[in-house]
Design a protein around this motif. Structure first.
Motif, PDB file in Angstrom:
ATOM      1  N   SER A 138       0.829  -1.195   0.000  1.00 34.06           N
ATOM      2  CA  SER A 138       0.000   0.000   0.000  1.00 34.06           C
ATOM      3  C   SER A 138       0.872   1.258   0.000  1.00 34.06           C
ATOM      4  O   SER A 138       0.616   2.218  -0.736  1.00 34.06           O
ATOM      5  N   GLU A 139       1.944   1.225   0.793  1.00 32.89           N
ATOM      6  CA  GLU A 139       2.847   2.386   0.868  1.00 32.89           C
ATOM      7  C   GLU A 139       3.551   2.607  -0.472  1.00 32.89           C
ATOM      8  O   GLU A 139       3.676   3.732  -0.939  1.00 32.89           O
ATOM      9  N   LEU A 140       3.966   1.483  -1.104  1.00 39.11           N
ATOM     10  CA  LEU A 140       4.638   1.597  -2.401  1.00 39.11           C
ATOM     11  C   LEU A 140       3.705   2.257  -3.422  1.00 39.11           C
ATOM     12  O   LEU A 140       4.088   3.175  -4.158  1.00 39.11           O
ATOM     13  N   PHE A 141       2.443   1.807  -3.451  1.00 39.80           N
ATOM     14  CA  PHE A 141       1.517   2.348  -4.451  1.00 39.80           C
ATOM     15  C   PHE A 141       1.053   3.762  -4.099  1.00 39.80           C
ATOM     16  O   PHE A 141       0.702   4.531  -4.988  1.00 39.80           O
ATOM     17  N   SER A 142       1.086   4.103  -2.831  1.00 47.65           N
ATOM     18  CA  SER A 142       0.807   5.485  -2.446  1.00 47.65           C
ATOM     19  C   SER A 142       1.887   6.394  -3.040  1.00 47.65           C
ATOM     20  O   SER A 142       1.603   7.459  -3.595  1.00 47.65           O
ATOM     21  N   THR A 143       3.149   5.937  -2.972  1.00 47.59           N
ATOM     22  CA  THR A 143       4.245   6.736  -3.526  1.00 47.59           C
ATOM     23  C   THR A 143       4.143   6.800  -5.053  1.00 47.59           C
ATOM     24  O   THR A 143       4.332   7.857  -5.656  1.00 47.59           O
ATOM     25  N   LEU A 144       3.815   5.658  -5.677  1.00 46.47           N
ATOM     26  CA  LEU A 144       3.675   5.657  -7.146  1.00 46.47           C
ATOM     27  C   LEU A 144       2.548   6.604  -7.561  1.00 46.47           C
ATOM     28  O   LEU A 144       2.676   7.367  -8.520  1.00 46.47           O
ATOM     29  N   HIS A 145       1.440   6.566  -6.799  1.00 47.97           N
ATOM     30  CA  HIS A 145       0.303   7.446  -7.080  1.00 47.97           C
ATOM     31  C   HIS A 145       0.754   8.906  -7.014  1.00 47.97           C
ATOM     32  O   HIS A 145       0.424   9.719  -7.876  1.00 47.97           O
ATOM     33  N   PHE A 146       1.569   9.199  -6.002  1.00 43.28           N
ATOM     34  CA  PHE A 146       2.053  10.566  -5.801  1.00 43.28           C
ATOM     35  C   PHE A 146       2.943  10.988  -6.970  1.00 43.28           C
ATOM     36  O   PHE A 146       2.766  12.060  -7.559  1.00 43.28           O
ATOM     37  N   VAL A 147       3.896  10.108  -7.351  1.00 44.10           N
ATOM     38  CA  VAL A 147       4.832  10.462  -8.434  1.00 44.10           C
ATOM     39  C   VAL A 147       4.070  10.626  -9.754  1.00 44.10           C
ATOM     40  O   VAL A 147       4.251  11.602 -10.487  1.00 44.10           O
ATOM     41  N   PHE A 148       3.153   9.681 -10.045  1.00 46.97           N
ATOM     42  CA  PHE A 148       2.437   9.733 -11.326  1.00 46.97           C
ATOM     43  C   PHE A 148       1.474  10.924 -11.392  1.00 46.97           C
ATOM     44  O   PHE A 148       1.250  11.483 -12.459  1.00 46.97           O
ATOM     45  N   GLN A 149       0.908  11.323 -10.229  1.00 51.79           N
ATOM     46  CA  GLN A 149       0.019  12.490 -10.315  1.00 51.79           C
ATOM     47  C   GLN A 149       0.829  13.773 -10.524  1.00 51.79           C
ATOM     48  O   GLN A 149       0.342  14.724 -11.127  1.00 51.79           O
ATOM     49  N   LEU A 150       2.114  13.780 -10.082  1.00 51.53           N
ATOM     50  CA  LEU A 150       2.954  14.952 -10.372  1.00 51.53           C
ATOM     51  C   LEU A 150       3.261  15.014 -11.871  1.00 51.53           C
ATOM     52  O   LEU A 150       3.225  16.084 -12.476  1.00 51.53           O
ATOM     53  N   VAL A 151       3.556  13.845 -12.472  1.00 52.28           N
ATOM     54  CA  VAL A 151       3.815  13.810 -13.927  1.00 52.28           C
ATOM     55  C   VAL A 151       2.560  14.272 -14.667  1.00 52.28           C
ATOM     56  O   VAL A 151       2.631  15.072 -15.609  1.00 52.28           O
ATOM     57  N   LEU A 152       1.394  13.784 -14.206  1.00 54.14           N
ATOM     58  CA  LEU A 152       0.137  14.191 -14.856  1.00 54.14           C
ATOM     59  C   LEU A 152      -0.066  15.702 -14.736  1.00 54.14           C
ATOM     60  O   LEU A 152      -0.419  16.363 -15.721  1.00 54.14           O
ATOM     61  N   ALA A 153       0.205  16.256 -13.550  1.00 57.55           N
ATOM     62  CA  ALA A 153       0.016  17.699 -13.359  1.00 57.55           C
ATOM     63  C   ALA A 153       0.924  18.472 -14.313  1.00 57.55           C
ATOM     64  O   ALA A 153       0.496  19.445 -14.953  1.00 57.55           O
ATOM     65  N   GLY A 154       2.185  18.013 -14.442  1.00 56.52           N
ATOM     66  CA  GLY A 154       3.131  18.680 -15.354  1.00 56.52           C
ATOM     67  C   GLY A 154       2.657  18.567 -16.796  1.00 56.52           C
ATOM     68  O   GLY A 154       2.701  19.546 -17.569  1.00 56.52           O
ATOM     69  N   ALA A 155       2.172  17.371 -17.175  1.00 60.32           N
ATOM     70  CA  ALA A 155       1.710  17.163 -18.556  1.00 60.32           C
ATOM     71  C   ALA A 155       0.497  18.050 -18.845  1.00 60.32           C
ATOM     72  O   ALA A 155       0.398  18.641 -19.935  1.00 60.32           O
ATOM     73  N   ILE A 156      -0.421  18.165 -17.885  1.00 64.00           N
ATOM     74  CA  ILE A 156      -1.609  19.004 -18.112  1.00 64.00           C
ATOM     75  C   ILE A 156      -1.183  20.464 -18.296  1.00 64.00           C
ATOM     76  O   ILE A 156      -1.679  21.164 -19.183  1.00 64.00           O
ATOM     77  N   ALA A 157      -0.218  20.902 -17.449  1.00 66.99           N
ATOM     78  CA  ALA A 157       0.229  22.303 -17.551  1.00 66.99           C
ATOM     79  C   ALA A 157       0.780  22.566 -18.961  1.00 66.99           C
ATOM     80  O   ALA A 157       0.430  23.572 -19.602  1.00 66.99           O
ATOM     81  N   LEU A 158       1.627  21.649 -19.473  1.00 69.50           N
ATOM     82  CA  LEU A 158       2.203  21.833 -20.816  1.00 69.50           C
ATOM     83  C   LEU A 158       1.124  21.777 -21.894  1.00 69.50           C
ATOM     84  O   LEU A 158       1.119  22.542 -22.859  1.00 69.50           O
ATOM     85  N   HIS A 159       0.178  20.820 -21.696  1.00 70.33           N
ATOM     86  CA  HIS A 159      -0.895  20.597 -22.667  1.00 70.33           C
ATOM     87  C   HIS A 159      -1.787  21.839 -22.784  1.00 70.33           C
ATOM     88  O   HIS A 159      -2.080  22.301 -23.897  1.00 70.33           O
ATOM     89  N   VAL A 160      -2.163  22.393 -21.636  1.00 68.71           N
ATOM     90  CA  VAL A 160      -3.038  23.577 -21.649  1.00 68.71           C
ATOM     91  C   VAL A 160      -2.262  24.764 -22.226  1.00 68.71           C
ATOM     92  O   VAL A 160      -2.797  25.530 -23.046  1.00 68.71           O
ATOM     93  N   ALA A 161      -0.974  24.897 -21.821  1.00 70.91           N
ATOM     94  CA  ALA A 161      -0.170  26.002 -22.357  1.00 70.91           C
ATOM     95  C   ALA A 161      -0.088  25.900 -23.878  1.00 70.91           C
ATOM     96  O   ALA A 161      -0.231  26.899 -24.599  1.00 70.91           O
TER      97      ALA A 161
END
Ligand code: HEM
Ligand code: HEM
Length: 407
Positions: free
Chosen positions: A151-174
């Motif tokens: 559970s802890e491992l996937f919590s960290t993966l969730h955190f890392v992947f949502q940061l990548v998603l946030a960065g991708a959305i920022a670039l996509h919208v820009a």
């Protein structure tokens, strides 16, 4: 409006999928941040929290997870639809760097539509003590065991992947805004329901290069997370040294001491890693009293699913002020039935307890197990949480042990 795509425009189904997933993501993000920051405050032993805070965090998490699981379903349908449809080419495919970036970001977005909700879902399914998903299915997932480390491992993966998603959305919208406001082409308009088509350039970026670039970015994000220590297992700080060994007629070789609380209707089981028992026992079928026991339990050695830190806080075990709990009892016999009758002291509350147990003695080896249900309110644990639905009053305590008679 046509439902399907052509080489020059998006159809209504693609547009609906696009804006529906954008809406779900833009809802899931603030809910995730809000719920996590509230949960951090609740878990902070230095901050006192009430059942209103707990209920609010639970609602935010349940909403976050339910929207996330809905997005996952929409994402799978969207990806299947995309695979079956022609893809309108980029309007500026001949601008190599920009086109490469746009396509790489599209791949990151498609991948994130699966990776972010799926890692959150696995984190949830492997955890004990959670806010439920408001769907009739999915509290557990096939092949995903209940495991704090998973559970802890996937919590960290969730955190890392949502940061990548946030960065991708920022670039996509820009990028979308740049096309619309600076280049004034039809890129954004062709994704709107009122929109037109646009003529793609003949040159288009290579999918292979974009996919590889997206993979490199995910790998880089995981590597950066590893370098930042996000994947190191979280061990709670040891606030006390281990308990001293005790003199005992019967030496405990191994054993477990666990408790099960019921949070939000779900059982959460944890155990104390460090406890000692001083036992005298001599079987005497004619006497009421067959011996005595004193068990000393290190409170900070408790691990209790995802709520360990919270359990140590001042409103619960108050581990900083009360490091041990003690059970002192006589071992009493009534025919074949054995029980330990005595006093359990947790924090500054001493309560009479009768703990029935079964015992099997073979030569110099004794195997015992027993359980008792306690009312947490008698010990001032979670006194501010008066709602049984949030945290049930009854807590089940169970033990098993194997002991050898000291020579
Ligand atoms: C659209 C999909 C999703 C997005 C964008 C998203 C995003 C987020 C964000 C931003 C956080 C806060 C991270 C932090 O600041 O620590 C978070 C946390 C969390 N999310 Fe999601 N999430 C999504 C789907 C899901 C799903 C489907 C589940 C479970 C079924 C889930 C379970 C969780 C949990 C349990 C946390 C708390 C993390 C922790 O305890 O370490 N998420 N999510
Ligand atoms: C937040 C979540 C979003 C996700 C996951 C997302 C995802 C995607 C994906 C995967 C594509 C590629 C579609 C394809 O050709 O197969 C796409 C296209 C597009 N998106 Fe988004 N998008 C999001 C938000 C937005 C927003 C907020 C805008 C507007 C500001 C936007 C504008 C566009 C446009 C204009 C295109 C078409 C690009 C082109 O024709 O080359 N998207 N989106």
């Amino acid at each position: 409006m046509p439902l399907t795509n052509t080489a020059t425009r998006y159809g209504a189904v693609t547009k609906t999928f696009h804006w529906l997933s954008a809406l779900l993501i833009f809802t899931a993000f603030p809910l995730g941040w809000l719920a996590s920051s509230l949960a951090e405050r609740i878990a902070d032993p230095a901050i006192s929290s009430t059942d209103i805070d707990l209920a609010r965090a639970t609602t935010l998490f349940s909403l976050h997870k339910t929207i996330g699981v809905s997005l996952f379903t929409v994402a799978i349908l969207r990806i299947l639809w995309t695979l079956a449809q022609p893809k309108p080419g980029l309007l500026n495919g001949d601008e190599r760097t920009e086109a490469w970036l746009a396509e790489t970001v599209h791949w990151l977005l498609y991948g994130s539509l699966v990776l972010v909700p799926l890692t959150g879902w696995i984190h949830h399914a492997a955890a004990d003590g959670f806010a439920p998903i408001w769907w009739p299915f999915g509290q557990s997932l096939p092949f995903i065991p209940k495991s704090p480390s998973l559970s802890e491992l996937f919590s960290t993966l969730h955190f890392v992947f949502q940061l990548v998603l946030a960065g991708a959305i920022a670039l996509h919208v820009a990028g979308a805004l740049k096309h619309h406001l600076i280049e004034r082409d039809a890129t954004l308009r062709r994704m709107l329901f009122s929109g037109t088509s646009g003529m793609p350039t003949t040159a288009q970026p290579s999918h292979l290069v974009s996919v590889l670039s997206a993979l490199v970015i995910w790998a880089g994000a995981l590597g950066a997370g590893g370098a930042a220590g996000l994947f190191s297992p979280h061990t709670p700080p040891a606030t006390t040294a281990a308990l001293q060994a005790v003199e005992s007629d019967w030496q405990v070789e191994n054993g477990t001491l666990s408790l099960t609380a019921t949070q939000l209707g779900h059982p959460v089981t944890g155990s104390f890693a460090d406890w000692t028992a001083s036992i005298t026992y001599a079987e005497d079928l004619t006497a009421d009293r067959n011996g005595a026991v004193k068990v000393t339990v290190s409170i900070p050695s408790l691990t209790l699913g995802s709520v360990t830190a919270q359990a140590m806080g001042p409103d619960y075990f108050d581990a900083d002020s009360f490091v041990t709990a003690v059970f002192e009892a006589d071992i009493l016999r009534d025919g074949d039935d054995l029980r330990a009758d005595g006093t359990l002291t947790i924090k500054d509350h001493s309560v009479p307890i009768s703990l029935p147990f079964v015992l099997d003695v073979q030569d110099d080896t004794a195997t015992a197990s027993g359980q008792v249900t306690l009312d947490r309110r008698a010990f001032g644990i979670g006194a501010k949480v008066e709602d049984e639905g949030t945290l049930a009053f009854s807590v089940l305590v169970e033990f098993t042990l194997v002991a050898h008679k000291a020579p």
